[in-house]
Enzyme design. Structure first.
Site, PDB file in Angstrom:
ATOM      1  N   ASN A 170       0.795  -1.218   0.000  1.00 29.25           N
ATOM      2  CA  ASN A 170       0.000   0.000   0.000  1.00 29.25           C
ATOM      3  C   ASN A 170       0.841   1.289   0.000  1.00 29.25           C
ATOM      4  OD1 ASN A 170      -1.671   2.153   0.956  1.00 29.25           O
ATOM      5  ND2 ASN A 170      -3.161   0.690   1.745  1.00 29.25           N
TER       6      ASN A 170
ATOM      7  N   ARG B 215      16.305  -9.111  10.360  1.00 27.41           N
ATOM      8  CA  ARG B 215      14.859  -9.387  10.299  1.00 27.41           C
ATOM      9  C   ARG B 215      14.324  -9.687  11.701  1.00 27.41           C
ATOM     10  NH1 ARG B 215      12.078  -7.903   6.033  1.00 27.41           N
ATOM     11  NH2 ARG B 215      10.542  -9.413   6.729  1.00 27.41           N
TER      12      ARG B 215
ATOM     13  N   GLU C  90      16.807  -0.878   0.875  1.00 24.00           N
ATOM     14  CA  GLU C  90      15.544  -0.773   1.627  1.00 24.00           C
ATOM     15  C   GLU C  90      15.710   0.141   2.841  1.00 24.00           C
ATOM     16  OE1 GLU C  90      14.180  -4.541   3.115  1.00 24.00           O
ATOM     17  OE2 GLU C  90      12.283  -3.726   3.845  1.00 24.00           O
TER      18      GLU C  90
ATOM     19  N   ASP D 238       7.169  -2.502  11.027  1.00 27.24           N
ATOM     20  CA  ASP D 238       6.808  -3.841  11.467  1.00 27.24           C
ATOM     21  C   ASP D 238       7.429  -4.264  12.799  1.00 27.24           C
ATOM     22  OD1 ASP D 238       6.200  -3.410   8.796  1.00 27.24           O
ATOM     23  OD2 ASP D 238       6.501  -5.501   8.239  1.00 27.24           O
TER      24      ASP D 238
HETATM   25  C1  GLC Z   1       8.330  -4.059   5.318  1.00 29.06           C
HETATM   26  C2  GLC Z   1       8.152  -2.669   5.908  1.00 29.06           C
HETATM   27  C3  GLC Z   1       6.857  -2.061   5.387  1.00 29.06           C
HETATM   28  C4  GLC Z   1       6.865  -2.076   3.878  1.00 29.06           C
HETATM   29  C5  GLC Z   1       7.159  -3.456   3.324  1.00 29.06           C
HETATM   30  C6  GLC Z   1       7.398  -3.442   1.824  1.00 29.06           C
HETATM   31  O1  GLC Z   1       7.326  -4.922   5.721  1.00 29.06           O
HETATM   32  O2  GLC Z   1       8.187  -2.707   7.300  1.00 29.06           O
HETATM   33  O3  GLC Z   1       6.699  -0.758   5.853  1.00 29.06           O
HETATM   34  O4  GLC Z   1       5.662  -1.599   3.390  1.00 29.06           O
HETATM   35  O5  GLC Z   1       8.323  -3.972   3.919  1.00 29.06           O
HETATM   36  O6  GLC Z   1       8.452  -2.579   1.519  1.00 29.06           O
END
Ligand code: GLC
Length: 412
Positions: free
Chosen positions: A34, A192, A383, A159
């Site tokens: 999203n 992770r 990332e 997360d």
């Molecule tokens: C991880 C991040 C989240 C993001 C996803 C895809 O889950 O914590 O914010 O949307 O990766 O990049």
């Protein structure tokens, strides 16, 4: 702007383009996420406005009848990702997860629209009612004393943040069963979440599925609800942008303006006096997350100014070379490599920078932007990054890092 980096960023967006939507990165995240997608749209809008609108429209094809816009749309099955559509068991218009994600959409839709109002008119006429339905869903099902709470750590987009530790520790993931993680096949396990966290993530998904993802049923005896400064400030900002868009297309604005007032009051319930910052708050049991994070610094983005937060920002930035660490570098849980417990995210720097500048804190805004630019120039489009030395972490060739380079960090 720097030509080679602009070209590299565009190549990343094109490389991750699956036709109508963009994946965050190949392998680790093979679907449409999203908020990633809204950053992607903003990035595309710097050179291809029709493609930007396409990204937005594709996301909204996944909107549920309740108004909720899911955090992942599983357009095409991919065995390399867990938990996939079979685990979530949702029956929205597009196979999806059953939770949402930070609602940055209205803000980026407005930015895209402003670049070519004529071309964007039909899009905003269609999207404003959809955005209003989504925001209404947040107000109905995700607010506590006016602050936005999450029902799963993944809903916050942060997360693995320390913010959720206390509330997560109360969950006993009984009966979660055996499952095979996929994330640690793509990225080193030290970057992770741990197995203890993962069991709880999956347990919460299983609960939602058992309850048919019915909002009313899920609200009974909730096992996890944490009011989050990130979600609250992001919805507050999005709501201000939605009101402007609604006025533009003649959509009623009263209800939207009311939500803004509720959220403004709600934001103040997240002020942790002892820590001297906006903090997350357990909306079931009370108690603070005890976390000064990069989400605390979204206050300006939400339109909320507070001198204490500027002092906190100066301190946090003096400890890290490249912008705003995701968790206080002086905090007990700081971990420079692990997911949301220290590393820097370019997108969070961007939202913080936009907010600072909007509140007139130009010097700080320039500093956040300059350090983000240096981060990408020195270490590429990862990332996220280690705040101490900039070392790239997580997935590579990342869509949102490329997008914010094109739309913000790489521009004067
Ligand atoms: C991880 C991040 C989240 C993001 C996803 C895809 O889950 O914590 O914010 O949307 O990766 O990049």
């Amino acid at each position: 702007m720097s030509e080679p980096l602009d070209s590299a960023a565009k190549a990343i967006l094109h490389g991750n383009d699956k036709g109508g939507y963009t994946v965050p990165t190949a392998g680790l995240y093979p679907y449409q996420w999203n908020w990633d997608s809204m950053f992607a749209a903003w990035g595309f809008s710097t050179f291809d406005i029709p493609r930007a609108w396409e990204e937005v429209e594709t996301l909204f094809t996944g909107q549920w009848p309740s108004g909720m816009v899911p955090h992942i749309l599983f357009h095409r099955p991919d065995p390399g990702y867990f938990p996939g559509p079979d685990v979530w068991g949702c029956d929205g218009p597009v196979p999806s997860s059953g939770i949402s994600q930070p609602p940055v959409a209205a803000t980026f839709i407005r930015k895209i629209w402003e670049q070519d109002p004529e071309a964007g008119r039909a899009h905003i006429e269609r999207l404003v009612p959809q955005l209003a339905d989504w925001h209404r869903w947040f107000m109905a099902w995700r607010t506590d004393r006016g602050a936005v709470f999450i029902t799963h750590p993944w809903e916050a987009g942060r997360d693995n943040a320390p913010d959720w530790d206390n509330a997560m520790a109360r969950i006993d993931p009984v009966g979660v069963g055996e499952y095979q993680r996929r994330d640690t096949a793509h990225v080193d396990a030290s970057m992770r979440p741990t197995k203890e966290d993962y069991d709880r993530y999956i347990w919460l998904v299983q609960r939602g599925r058992r309850l048919g993802w019915d909002d009313a049923k899920m609200a009974e005896d909730p096992p996890f609800r944490v009011a989050d400064p990130g979600m609250t400030f992001i919805l507050l900002r999005a709501n201000r942008d939605l009101e402007a868009l609604a006025a533009e297309v003649g959509h009623p604005t009263d209800e939207i303006a009311d939500w803004t007032r509720v959220l403004e009051d709600g934001a103040e319930t997240l002020w942790n006096e002892e820590l001297g910052c906006y903090d997350s708050r357990d909306a079931v049991h009370g108690g603070w997350g005890e976390s000064l994070s990069n989400a605390s610094f979204l206050c300006w983005y939400g339109g909320v100014d507070r001198p204490e937060m500027l002092r906190q920002l100066d301190r946090v930035m003096s400890k890290a070379r490249y912008g705003v660490a995701s968790y206080d570098p002086d905090g007990a849980k700081f971990d420079s490599k692990r997911y949301w417990r220290g590393p820097i995210w370019g997108i969070m720097n961007t939202l913080i920078g936009l907010g600072l500048s909007q509140c007139g804190h130009e010097e700080q805004a320039r500093r956040v932007k300059a350090t983000t630019r240096a981060l990408i120039e020195d270490h590429g489009f990862a990332e996220y990054f280690d705040p101490l030395n900039g070392a790239p972490a997580g997935g590579g060739r990342f869509t949102w890092t490329a997008a914010i380079w094109l739309a913000w960090a790489g521009r004067e």
